[in-house]
Design a protein around this motif. Structure first.
Motif, PDB file in Angstrom:
ATOM      1  N   UNK A 104     151.901  58.062  60.484  1.00 52.44           N
ATOM      2  CA  UNK A 104     152.736  57.409  59.468  1.00 52.44           C
ATOM      3  C   UNK A 104     152.037  56.160  58.939  1.00 52.44           C
ATOM      4  N   UNK A 105     151.488  55.349  59.839  1.00 55.41           N
ATOM      5  CA  UNK A 105     150.801  54.126  59.429  1.00 55.41           C
ATOM      6  C   UNK A 105     149.589  54.444  58.561  1.00 55.41           C
ATOM      7  N   UNK A 106     148.869  55.501  58.893  1.00 55.80           N
ATOM      8  CA  UNK A 106     147.693  55.862  58.103  1.00 55.80           C
ATOM      9  C   UNK A 106     148.075  56.225  56.671  1.00 55.80           C
ATOM     10  N   UNK A 107     149.222  56.840  56.502  1.00 62.58           N
ATOM     11  CA  UNK A 107     149.694  57.148  55.149  1.00 62.58           C
ATOM     12  C   UNK A 107     149.913  55.859  54.347  1.00 62.58           C
ATOM     13  N   UNK A 108     150.423  54.832  54.978  1.00 57.93           N
ATOM     14  CA  UNK A 108     150.614  53.544  54.298  1.00 57.93           C
ATOM     15  C   UNK A 108     149.269  52.929  53.937  1.00 57.93           C
ATOM     16  N   UNK A 109     148.331  52.954  54.869  1.00 52.50           N
ATOM     17  CA  UNK A 109     146.998  52.427  54.566  1.00 52.50           C
ATOM     18  C   UNK A 109     146.366  53.186  53.396  1.00 52.50           C
ATOM     19  N   UNK A 110     146.452  54.495  53.447  1.00 56.13           N
ATOM     20  CA  UNK A 110     145.822  55.303  52.412  1.00 56.13           C
ATOM     21  C   UNK A 110     146.509  55.135  51.058  1.00 56.13           C
ATOM     22  N   UNK A 111     147.746  54.662  51.083  1.00 63.46           N
ATOM     23  CA  UNK A 111     148.463  54.385  49.835  1.00 63.46           C
ATOM     24  C   UNK A 111     148.189  52.973  49.312  1.00 63.46           C
ATOM     25  N   UNK A 112     147.376  52.198  50.045  1.00 62.48           N
ATOM     26  CA  UNK A 112     146.973  50.894  49.545  1.00 62.48           C
ATOM     27  C   UNK A 112     147.495  49.697  50.297  1.00 62.48           C
ATOM     28  N   UNK A 113     148.177  49.901  51.430  1.00 63.56           N
ATOM     29  CA  UNK A 113     148.664  48.750  52.197  1.00 63.56           C
ATOM     30  C   UNK A 113     147.484  48.004  52.807  1.00 63.56           C
ATOM     31  N   UNK A 114     147.386  46.685  52.621  1.00 63.22           N
ATOM     32  CA  UNK A 114     146.292  45.926  53.251  1.00 63.22           C
ATOM     33  C   UNK A 114     146.347  46.036  54.775  1.00 63.22           C
ATOM     34  N   UNK A 115     145.184  46.086  55.399  1.00 60.82           N
ATOM     35  CA  UNK A 115     145.090  46.316  56.829  1.00 60.82           C
ATOM     36  C   UNK A 115     145.722  45.246  57.682  1.00 60.82           C
ATOM     37  N   UNK A 116     145.828  44.008  57.155  1.00 59.94           N
ATOM     38  CA  UNK A 116     146.424  42.955  57.980  1.00 59.94           C
ATOM     39  C   UNK A 116     147.946  42.887  57.852  1.00 59.94           C
ATOM     40  N   UNK A 117     148.527  43.735  57.028  1.00 56.86           N
ATOM     41  CA  UNK A 117     149.987  43.713  56.848  1.00 56.86           C
ATOM     42  C   UNK A 117     150.705  44.493  57.945  1.00 56.86           C
ATOM     43  N   UNK A 118     150.093  45.561  58.442  1.00 52.93           N
ATOM     44  CA  UNK A 118     150.722  46.347  59.503  1.00 52.93           C
ATOM     45  C   UNK A 118     149.702  46.658  60.588  1.00 52.93           C
TER      46      UNK A 118
END
Length: 476
Positions: free
Chosen positions: A187-201
């Motif tokens: 689930x987290x990887x989907x957020x990263x791949x959608x553009x979430x900055x790495x330090x946010x989660x």
């Protein structure tokens, strides 16, 4: 094992492997095979995650509604595209059927899409003041969130813990269950791949007591979100209280189900039996205490036991399986202890009551009746595939039994009497109530309980509001 992903932690956008760290073996509950080794965080890892979360919050709180919505909508689309991959990982490590795991993915898709829209509705208000004065009320992100998720819904719990804080503009340190890490990482990887900055989660794992105390001691964390047992929840609230951190607590339940004599019995049975045994009963809102009006009691009990005995139990990856194994070795042991105690107290066993096979954590769907109220299983959440069915004479007695315990998460009622439906809505002490249905949640509706079942809500506008603080400004 084929199809199971590599395991790691995610800190400041970096995958952290097992080098130099203790590990935890992740086990397939259907086969007892080790799927992989999970790295456990050191104190230095946790400090790094806290530093990243502080930096990520400073960045993400300034993100526009459009930026936050784009990440959430993008992650929802990616989860949809990766549904089979995510569902398979969840079944391998948790045991539930593939069909249930697919539903869990879709729950996340709906929730993330809901929050992608809801971020555009974080409204404040202007108050009416005399000329020359101005007063406004705004809502701002609470700050970095420590989120602890259990193993029973490894995809859905991770989605709940990540979705609302990210929508609100918070950063998150997620500690999902060590038994089911791949689901949360997916689930987290989907957020990263959608553009979430790495330090946010961030995603960390470790010995739960050590991780929770380390994170909650830090002034960086401003909110605790926890799903789990009432006992652990009370302990975490005390830790959070030292720094007056905000808390959202979704704790244990012991779901009462009121079956009145005017209910359509076949409709009720066809709904509640599969709902009782979904995820092998390892569901906080599981219907558990069946409170049945006495003149239909025998028919309801017979129909329930017949349907329970017919359920196909097996590996969740196999077609046609209706109930998978329990999630870990502790759960069958707990079932055996609770059922033995109930039978010593005089309860009658109608089906199940024992393990299935000698490999995997399988336990037969179980039905007990005429259970004394002082039996352990009538007072402690069983969190397993056991239904407790007792007869009651009057409406008043049934309501009293439903409210007897200190839990109040979800309750169910089956009746065709509209006046009685309104009475039940008024009288039952519960956070969620389902009348003539088994539905107690949805992406747009608040999920939470009362009494020992916790406080605060996830999902819906209320879930987003739980990650916000209110600021009032007066200008002269």
């Amino acid at each position: 094992m084929s199809g199971y992903p590599d395991l790691y932690m995610m800190i400041d956008g970096e995958k952290i492997g097992t080098d130099g760290r203790a590990t935890f073996p992740v086990v397939n509950p259907a086969t007892e095979e080790v799927l992989g080794q999970l790295p456990l965080a050191t104190p230095a890892d946790l400090d790094r995650a806290l530093e990243a979360a502080q930096r990520g919050f400073a960045r993400w709180r300034k993100a526009s509604a459009q930026e936050r919505a784009a990440v959430l909508e993008g992650a929802a689309q990616l989860m949809l595209e990766r549904r089979e991959e995510l569902a398979r990982a969840a079944t391998l490590e948790q045991g539930k059927t593939l069909a249930e795991a697919r539903i869990e993915v879709m729950m996340n898709v709906g929730l993330f899409r809901f929050y992608a829209g809801e971020v555009h509705r974080l409204y404040g208000r202007a108050l009416v003041r005399p000329a020359g004065l101005r007063s406004t009320v705004t809502h701002e992100p609470v700050g970095p969130v420590a989120a602890f998720a259990p193993w029973n819904f490894p995809l859905g719990n991770a989605g709940r813990k990540l979705g609302a804080p990210i929508a609100a503009g918070c950063s998150v340190i997620l500690k999902a269950a060590e038994e089911t890490p791949a689901s949360a990482l997916g689930v987290l990887q989907c957020l990263y791949d959608a553009g979430l900055p790495g330090d946010v989660a961030q995603a960390v794992f470790g010995i739960p007591a050590e991780v929770s105390s380390h994170l909650l001691r830090s002034p960086v964390i401003r909110k605790l979100s926890f799903t789990g047992s009432t006992t652990i929840g009370k302990h975490l609230i005390k830790l959070a209280a030292d720094d007056l951190k905000r808390t959202t607590m979704e704790l244990g339940g012991h779901g009462p189900v009121l079956i009145f004599d005017d209910a359509d019995l076949d409709t009720a049975l066809n709904a509640v039996v599969p709902h009782k045994y979904r995820n092998a009963g390892q569901v906080c809102v599981s219907p558990t205490r069946f409170i049945v009006q006495e003149n239909i009691y025998e028919r309801f009990l017979a129909g329930f036991a017949e349907r329970a005995a017919a359920l196909r139990v097996g590996n969740g990856l196999e077609d046609g399986v209706q109930m998978g194994p329990m999630a870990n070795a502790r759960r069958p042991e707990a079932m055996e202890s609770l059922i033995a105690d109930a039978r010593r107290a005089g309860a009658k066993l109608h089906t199940g009551g024992e393990r299935i096979g000698n490999r995997g954590f399988f336990f037969a769907p179980t039905v007990l009746s005429e259970i004394p109220l002082d039996a352990q299983v009538m007072n402690e959440e069983p969190f397993g595939p056991v239904a407790l069915i007792n007869p009651y004479r009057s409406e008043e007695d049934m309501i009293a039994e439903a409210n007897r315990l200190p839990y109040g998460l979800a309750a169910y009622c089956w009746t065709s009497d509209a006046k009685r439906q309104r009475l039940i809505q008024s009288e039952l002490e519960t956070g969620m109530l389902a009348i003539n249905t088994t539905t107690v949640g949805g992406s747009d509706s608040p999920f939470g309980g009362v009494k020992w079942s916790g406080h605060g809500h996830e999902d819906g506008p209320e879930g987003l509001a739980a990650c916000l603080v209110t600021k009032t400004v007066h200008e002269g």
